[in-house]
Design a protein around this motif. Structure first.
Motif, PDB file in Angstrom:
ATOM      1  N   LYS A 188       0.830  -1.197   0.000  1.00 25.83           N
ATOM      2  CA  LYS A 188       0.000   0.000   0.000  1.00 25.83           C
ATOM      3  C   LYS A 188       0.871   1.256   0.000  1.00 25.83           C
ATOM      4  O   LYS A 188       0.631   2.199  -0.750  1.00 25.83           O
ATOM      5  N   THR A 189       1.906   1.242   0.851  1.00 23.02           N
ATOM      6  CA  THR A 189       2.801   2.382   0.915  1.00 23.02           C
ATOM      7  C   THR A 189       3.503   2.574  -0.421  1.00 23.02           C
ATOM      8  O   THR A 189       3.563   3.691  -0.954  1.00 23.02           O
ATOM      9  N   ALA A 190       4.025   1.478  -0.963  1.00 24.83           N
ATOM     10  CA  ALA A 190       4.731   1.555  -2.242  1.00 24.83           C
ATOM     11  C   ALA A 190       3.798   2.114  -3.310  1.00 24.83           C
ATOM     12  O   ALA A 190       4.206   2.924  -4.152  1.00 24.83           O
ATOM     13  N   HIS A 191       2.552   1.701  -3.254  1.00 26.97           N
ATOM     14  CA  HIS A 191       1.592   2.159  -4.243  1.00 26.97           C
ATOM     15  C   HIS A 191       1.373   3.667  -4.144  1.00 26.97           C
ATOM     16  O   HIS A 191       1.379   4.372  -5.141  1.00 26.97           O
ATOM     17  N   LEU A 192       1.245   4.155  -2.923  1.00 32.95           N
ATOM     18  CA  LEU A 192       1.050   5.600  -2.727  1.00 32.95           C
ATOM     19  C   LEU A 192       2.238   6.389  -3.271  1.00 32.95           C
ATOM     20  O   LEU A 192       2.076   7.397  -3.957  1.00 32.95           O
TER      21      LEU A 192
ATOM     22  N   ILE B 158       4.148   0.655 -13.609  1.00 33.87           N
ATOM     23  CA  ILE B 158       4.307   0.049 -12.282  1.00 33.87           C
ATOM     24  C   ILE B 158       3.116   0.402 -11.390  1.00 33.87           C
ATOM     25  O   ILE B 158       2.575  -0.450 -10.680  1.00 33.87           O
ATOM     26  N   THR B 159       2.691   1.667 -11.453  1.00 34.71           N
ATOM     27  CA  THR B 159       1.561   2.098 -10.628  1.00 34.71           C
ATOM     28  C   THR B 159       0.306   1.295 -10.955  1.00 34.71           C
ATOM     29  O   THR B 159      -0.385   0.795 -10.071  1.00 34.71           O
ATOM     30  N   LEU B 160       0.022   1.188 -12.251  1.00 37.87           N
ATOM     31  CA  LEU B 160      -1.162   0.439 -12.670  1.00 37.87           C
ATOM     32  C   LEU B 160      -1.042  -1.035 -12.295  1.00 37.87           C
ATOM     33  O   LEU B 160      -2.014  -1.674 -11.900  1.00 37.87           O
ATOM     34  N   LEU B 161       0.175  -1.536 -12.416  1.00 35.74           N
ATOM     35  CA  LEU B 161       0.401  -2.944 -12.103  1.00 35.74           C
ATOM     36  C   LEU B 161       0.089  -3.218 -10.628  1.00 35.74           C
ATOM     37  O   LEU B 161      -0.605  -4.176 -10.298  1.00 35.74           O
ATOM     38  N   ILE B 162       0.600  -2.345  -9.767  1.00 31.40           N
ATOM     39  CA  ILE B 162       0.336  -2.535  -8.335  1.00 31.40           C
ATOM     40  C   ILE B 162      -1.164  -2.431  -8.073  1.00 31.40           C
ATOM     41  O   ILE B 162      -1.734  -3.230  -7.326  1.00 31.40           O
ATOM     42  N   LEU B 163      -1.804  -1.456  -8.718  1.00 26.47           N
ATOM     43  CA  LEU B 163      -3.240  -1.271  -8.532  1.00 26.47           C
ATOM     44  C   LEU B 163      -3.995  -2.542  -8.923  1.00 26.47           C
ATOM     45  O   LEU B 163      -4.813  -3.069  -8.165  1.00 26.47           O
ATOM     46  N   SER B 164      -3.675  -3.024 -10.110  1.00 31.82           N
ATOM     47  CA  SER B 164      -4.364  -4.203 -10.628  1.00 31.82           C
ATOM     48  C   SER B 164      -4.109  -5.421  -9.730  1.00 31.82           C
ATOM     49  O   SER B 164      -5.014  -6.210  -9.453  1.00 31.82           O
TER      50      SER B 164
ATOM     51  N   LEU C 209       2.192   9.085  -6.517  1.00 33.47           N
ATOM     52  CA  LEU C 209       2.722  10.445  -6.421  1.00 33.47           C
ATOM     53  C   LEU C 209       3.790  10.676  -7.486  1.00 33.47           C
ATOM     54  O   LEU C 209       3.762  11.660  -8.246  1.00 33.47           O
ATOM     55  N   LEU C 210       4.700   9.737  -7.569  1.00 35.85           N
ATOM     56  CA  LEU C 210       5.805   9.842  -8.529  1.00 35.85           C
ATOM     57  C   LEU C 210       5.267   9.896  -9.952  1.00 35.85           C
ATOM     58  O   LEU C 210       5.689  10.725 -10.770  1.00 35.85           O
ATOM     59  N   THR C 211       4.305   9.028 -10.252  1.00 34.94           N
ATOM     60  CA  THR C 211       3.745   8.976 -11.591  1.00 34.94           C
ATOM     61  C   THR C 211       3.034  10.283 -11.932  1.00 34.94           C
ATOM     62  O   THR C 211       3.157  10.803 -13.043  1.00 34.94           O
ATOM     63  N   PHE C 212       2.313  10.806 -10.939  1.00 34.08           N
ATOM     64  CA  PHE C 212       1.595  12.054 -11.170  1.00 34.08           C
ATOM     65  C   PHE C 212       2.567  13.152 -11.606  1.00 34.08           C
ATOM     66  O   PHE C 212       2.376  13.807 -12.630  1.00 34.08           O
ATOM     67  N   ILE C 213       3.652  13.293 -10.866  1.00 33.60           N
ATOM     68  CA  ILE C 213       4.641  14.327 -11.183  1.00 33.60           C
ATOM     69  C   ILE C 213       5.286  14.036 -12.537  1.00 33.60           C
ATOM     70  O   ILE C 213       5.408  14.915 -13.396  1.00 33.60           O
TER      71      ILE C 213
END
Lengths: 225, 226, 228
Positions: free
Chosen positions: B5-9, B203-209, B13-17
């Motif tokens: 969960k932490t890694a995902h957050l 990576i973000t989407l992968l963690i989400l999925s 953030l990183l992806t957004f920037i």
């Protein structure tokens, strides 16, 4: 040594079963002849396009016929859970795979040997000078198809949609085989020299070896539960 | 679960920037291409999406091997998630390709090696998802998918090579501004940053999925036990 | 003999079997009881090296299944509710196929012997698909014991059998037990299990609920257990 005997035993059994019912060979043969006949209607009789399209038509016929034969061939093992019967034997799964590939190549190649002369007749092709490399192309292309198809037919037979899954899996993965086989056949029929055909044959060989090894190793995971 | 969960957050953030910056670089920082004009800017997304899809399919490959070796369900869920996202990115490639090709080459589709390979890949991984969902027994479905995921990935270079050989025998379209050849430094920076932004998005989407599939599995477990 | 240690079968949250432990000594007749979906078939498939356990270890006929699967396969005979025979081969051809796969020596003699034992000698050259269910199951038993296994695994062998075939099968098993063959079978018929087996295992939702002898438990109690 043991494995060789078992491969032979399985192969002998499959040939015996096929000789008795002949359903795989008949279905494949009629199907591939039908494809050839239907494609005849696409062209003006005697036009030059007919000759240039012949290799493509030939391989479309073979690819679809193989697909049909491969799924039938595994369905036969599934009918009375016979695959389970094979798996309770002390036999390496890779030996079962090898026997199945050889059997499938045998059946498909036989159908090709009948379809090819018909094609030559219908499309007025001349293969007199190139028959040997042409047969090599057929055999190598068929081996590629049968190797991947033998593995995938187990998967497809265990899905809800049964036969539908096999072509969906088989055709995209075997694009290189179809491509190389069509090109090699086309060059041969166009009378190009062997030097130009060789790269395509080499691609076929490379594909066959690579895929035989990979499927050989993965087979146990698809047959065992 | 907590650490994921932490890694995902952090990744969100990183992806957004990264995505904001990529947009700035793509549309404002990178110079306009002389011949093709503004339409060339699609190149940054096109190439980055292709990269992200290959990366995703590589994850499918690795997770599939790990699943066959260990039999652990989480590897299977990771592979399935990666395949879904890989298909998303390869679809972007297949959509942006024609958009770029039409004004430049005059046609929507050419049977160029890279584009054709992408199409074949798309077909392979759609088949991958179908194998999984059409198998009634979950464990067998996972094994089948893993086997197919391994074969599909090994197929990528073979498909590409065979199509390239096939195409070189025909007049190949000249790709103006193709990667590497005389790319302006600003363009190169933009491309590299886009590659990074897309990887981070992947990576973000992968963690989400993956998290969603984990939750789905828990729901299933609760249903089963009640 | 058969020994399982902490075996389980799970995928994700679904547990087909959980912590199953038992040991059947050589020459004992064990019956596996349980409702549909309790995991009986999974357990027998595991013992037959057809399904891999996700946890624990199994020893059959003196060999560890994980490491010596072929040695185990060579020493077990499997009868399931499918006869595992090819309909388009004759009775004899089926036995010859399996005999060769198991590398049985003196195969022809062994086939003759089993065909007469199973009262199938007259039909030896007929295709198996023309056989009745009972005849198929008798042939299936012949197939399973071709290589003289020390352990017999039977998954619901009586499904769809007439009295005569059931009787033949029972007599055959009794003779095998006398020859110190271990028999492990799943059955629906409680009374059959109580009458013939020396050991009763009750499986419920993937767990081994009870491990006892026919004398150690009343019929009503058993019915209650299986229904759970």
């Amino acid at each position: 040594m043991n494995s060789l005997r078992q491969i032979y035993t399985i192969l002998y059994k499959d040939v015996l079963l096929e000789l008795r019912s002949k359903d795989i060979l008949t279905a494949m043969l009629i199907f591939s002849l039908t494809v050839v006949v239907i494609f005849n209607f696409v062209f003006e009789p005697g036009s030059a396009e007919m000759a240039t399209s012949a290799p493509g038509i030939l391989w479309v016929a073979f690819a679809f016929a193989s697909n049909l034969g491969l799924s039938r061939s595994f369905a036969r093992e599934q009918e009375n859970s016979n695959m389970q019967g094979l798996l309770i034997c002390p036999v390496d799964r890779s030996a079962v795979f090898t026997a199945k590939v050889i059997g499938n190549v045998l059946f498909i190649f036989l159908v090709e040997l009948v379809t090819l002369p018909v094609m030559v007749l219908f499309f007025d092709l001349s293969i007199g000078a190139v028959w040997l490399p042409l047969l090599a192309t057929l055999l190598l292309g068929t081996l590629g198809f049968a190797t991947v198809g033998t593995l995938f037919s187990v998967i497809s037979a265990n899905t809800r949609s049964r036969e539908v899954m096999l072509p969906i899996m088989l055709f995209p993965v075997t694009v290189p085989v179809i491509l190389a086989a069509i090109k090699s056949t086309a060059w041969l029929l166009a009378g190009r020299d062997l030097g130009q055909v060789w790269p395509w044959l080499r691609l076929l060989i490379a594909f066959d070896v690579l895929y035989f090894v990979v499927c050989f190793l993965l087979y146990e995971y698809v047959v065992e539960e | 679960m907590k650490s994921i969960k932490t890694a995902h957050l952090v990744m969100i953030l990183l992806t957004f920037i990264a995505v904001e910056m990529a947009l700035y670089l793509t549309f404002l920082y990178a110079p306009t291409e002389k011949i093709m004009g503004d339409v060339q800017r699609i190149f940054y997304f096109h190439v980055s999406a292709a990269w992200a899809s290959f990366l995703a399919f590589f994850f499918v490959f690795i997770a599939s091997i790990a699943f066959l070796r260990t039999g652990k369900a989480h590897w299977d869920r990771l592979a399935a998630s990666a395949a879904e996202i890989g298909i998303l990115f390869i679809s972007i490639v297949l959509l942006t390709g024609p958009l770029w090709a039409k004004p430049v080459w005059g046609v929507y589709w050419t049977w160029d090696a890279r584009l054709t390979t992408s199409l074949v890949l798309w077909l392979i991984y759609i088949a991958y998802l179908m194998v999984r969902s059409y198998t009634t027994d979950a464990e067998r479905g996972a094994k089948f998918a893993a086997v197919f995921g391994i074969i599909g990935f090994i197929d990528v270079p073979v498909v590409y090579m065979s199509i390239r050989w096939w195409r070189t025998l025909h007049p190949a379209p000249v790709i103006a501004g193709g990667e590497g050849s005389g790319l302006a430094p600003e363009m190169l920076h933009t491309l590299l940053f886009n590659l990074f932004a897309f990887s981070s998005l992947l990576i973000t989407l992968l963690i989400l999925s993956y998290r969603i599939s984990t939750l789905e599995q828990r729901v299933q477990a609760l249903k089963h036990h009640s | 003999m058969i020994r399982t240690e902490h075996i389980g079968k799970s995928f994700g949250p679904l547990h087909a079997l959980h912590e199953v432990n038992f040991a059947i000594p050589q020459g004992e007749w064990a019956a596996l009881l349980g409702a549909n979906g309790a995991g009986k078939t999974t357990l027998i498939r595991m013992l037959a090296a057809l399904t891999r356990p996700s946890a624990g270890s199994i020893e059959v006929a003196g060999f560890d299944l994980e490491r010596h699967a072929h040695k185990v396969r060579q020493r077990i005979g499997v009868v399931s509710h499918h006869p595992l025979l090819y309909g388009d081969l004759s009775a004899e051809e089926n036995l010859r196929f399996y005999g060769r796969m198991f590398q049985v020596e003196n195969l022809q003699n062994r086939i003759d012997e089993l065909l007469s034992l199973m009262e199938l000698k007259k039909r030896r050259h007929d295709l198996v698909r023309t056989f009745s269910r009972g005849m198929q199951q008798r042939l299936s038993l012949a197939r399973a014991v071709l290589h003289q296994p020390g352990v017999l695994l039977l998954d619901e062998p009586f499904t769809g059998l007439d009295l005569h075939a059931t009787d033949l099968l029972t007599r055959f098993i009794e003779k095998a037990i006398a020859g110190s063959v271990t028999v492990f079978m799943s059955v629906h018929d409680l009374d059959y299990a109580l009458a013939h087996a020396q050991r009763l295992l009750v499986l419920c939702k993937g767990r081994l609920l009870m491990d006892t002898t026919p004398g150690g438990i009343g019929r009503d109690q058993l019915v209650e257990l299986i229904r759970e």
